[in-house]
Scaffold this active site. Structure first.
Site, short mmCIF file in Angstrom:
data_model
loop_
_atom_site.label_atom_id
_atom_site.label_comp_id
_atom_site.label_asym_id
_atom_site.label_seq_id
_atom_site.Cartn_x
_atom_site.Cartn_y
_atom_site.Cartn_z
CG HIS A 1 -1.93 -0.98 1.37
ND1 HIS A 1 -2.10 -1.75 2.49
CD2 HIS A 1 -2.89 -1.38 0.51
CE1 HIS A 1 -3.12 -2.57 2.33
NE2 HIS A 1 -3.61 -2.38 1.12
CE LYS B 1 -12.24 -6.93 2.68
NZ LYS B 1 -10.90 -6.49 2.45
NE ARG C 1 -2.96 -7.20 -4.31
CZ ARG C 1 -3.72 -7.36 -3.25
NH1 ARG C 1 -3.20 -7.71 -2.12
NH2 ARG C 1 -5.02 -7.21 -3.35
CB SER D 1 -4.27 -6.41 4.78
OG SER D 1 -3.95 -5.15 4.27
P1 ADP Z 1 -9.78 -3.60 -0.56
O1 ADP Z 1 -10.44 -4.32 0.56
O2 ADP Z 1 -10.54 -2.44 -1.10
O3 ADP Z 1 -9.20 -4.49 -1.66
P2 ADP Z 1 -7.10 -3.31 0.40
O4 ADP Z 1 -6.68 -2.60 1.63
O5 ADP Z 1 -6.91 -4.78 0.37
O6 ADP Z 1 -8.58 -2.89 0.17
O7 ADP Z 1 -6.36 -2.67 -0.86
C1 ADP Z 1 -6.54 -1.34 -1.23
C2 ADP Z 1 -5.93 -1.13 -2.59
O8 ADP Z 1 -4.52 -1.38 -2.53
C3 ADP Z 1 -6.46 -2.05 -3.69
O9 ADP Z 1 -6.48 -1.34 -4.90
C4 ADP Z 1 -5.42 -3.15 -3.75
O10 ADP Z 1 -5.38 -3.76 -5.02
C5 ADP Z 1 -4.16 -2.35 -3.48
N1 ADP Z 1 -3.09 -3.19 -2.92
C6 ADP Z 1 -3.16 -4.01 -1.86
N2 ADP Z 1 -1.97 -4.63 -1.64
C7 ADP Z 1 -1.14 -4.19 -2.61
C8 ADP Z 1 0.22 -4.48 -2.97
N3 ADP Z 1 0.94 -5.37 -2.29
N4 ADP Z 1 0.74 -3.84 -4.04
C9 ADP Z 1 -0.01 -2.97 -4.74
N5 ADP Z 1 -1.29 -2.66 -4.47
C10 ADP Z 1 -1.86 -3.27 -3.43
#
Ligand code: ADP
Length: 163
Positions: free
Chosen positions: A17, A41, A90, A128
């Site tokens: 992130h 969630k 990703r 996460s």
């Molecule tokens: P959501 O529940 O909306 O998917 P996340 O917190 O999991 O929220 O992710 C928020 C954003 O960050 C999403 O666009 C996700 O694809 C991106 N993201 C999460 N992990 C990574 C990573 N390791 N590299 C790049 N982008 C990421």
């Protein structure tokens, strides 16, 4: 002023992130990070805690603002005066869901576009949920989350209570 909205659960914020946050903050005048409140969630960290962790890891980025939201993402974008939603991609597994989300949002609000930043390969596998799992067993998460929040993640994940 050119603003971008980067929404997500950030439960907790990871180095993946943070990489997107750094790169996105250079593309806009102000980057608004939107922490999703009423996700279906169950979260490990409360909304306030997720905001606090994000504030700490972005303290060196003056053009980043953290807010929370529930309801429709496009409504949040309108409320904060941005026409640009930023998402991270990703792997192909992210693609189908992200495409559906972006196209639905475009249908709802044609004036709002979604911009994708591809992950740094170093973090392509990182999520996460993986961080929560490893931390719950006391594994090494130093390559996955910023150092200043590591202890918070261990403490929460070991207790394992969700909110
Ligand atoms: P959501 O529940 O909306 O998917 P996340 O917190 O999991 O929220 O992710 C928020 C954003 O960050 C999403 O666009 C996700 O694809 C991106 N993201 C999460 N992990 C990574 C990573 N390791 N590299 C790049 N982008 C990421």
């Amino acid at each position: 002023m050119r603003r971008g909205l980067y929404p997500g659960s950030f439960d907790p914020v990871t180095l993946g992130h943070l990489d997107i946050i750094h790169r996105a903050s250079e593309l806009v005048d102000e980057l608004i990070i939107g922490v999703l409140k009423n996700s279906t969630k169950r979260n490990l960290f409360s909304t306030e805690e997720r905001i606090d962790l994000l504030k700490r890891v972005t303290a060196d980025l003056p053009n980043v603002r953290i807010i929370s939201f529930d309801g429709l993402l496009v409504d949040c974008a309108v409320e904060y005066g941005t026409h640009t939603i930023i998402r991270g991609l990703r792997a192909v597994t992210d693609f189908e869901y992200e495409l559906q989300l972006a196209q639905t949002n475009k249908r709802l609000r044609p004036d709002i576009d979604t911009v994708f930043l591809t992950t740094n390969v170093e973090y392509a596998y990182l999520s996460s949920s993986i961080v929560r799992e490893i931390a719950s067993y006391g594994g090494d998460i130093s390559h996955f989350v910023p150092q200043c929040i590591m202890d918070d993640v261990y403490k929460k994940a070991k207790r394992g209570e969700t909110v």
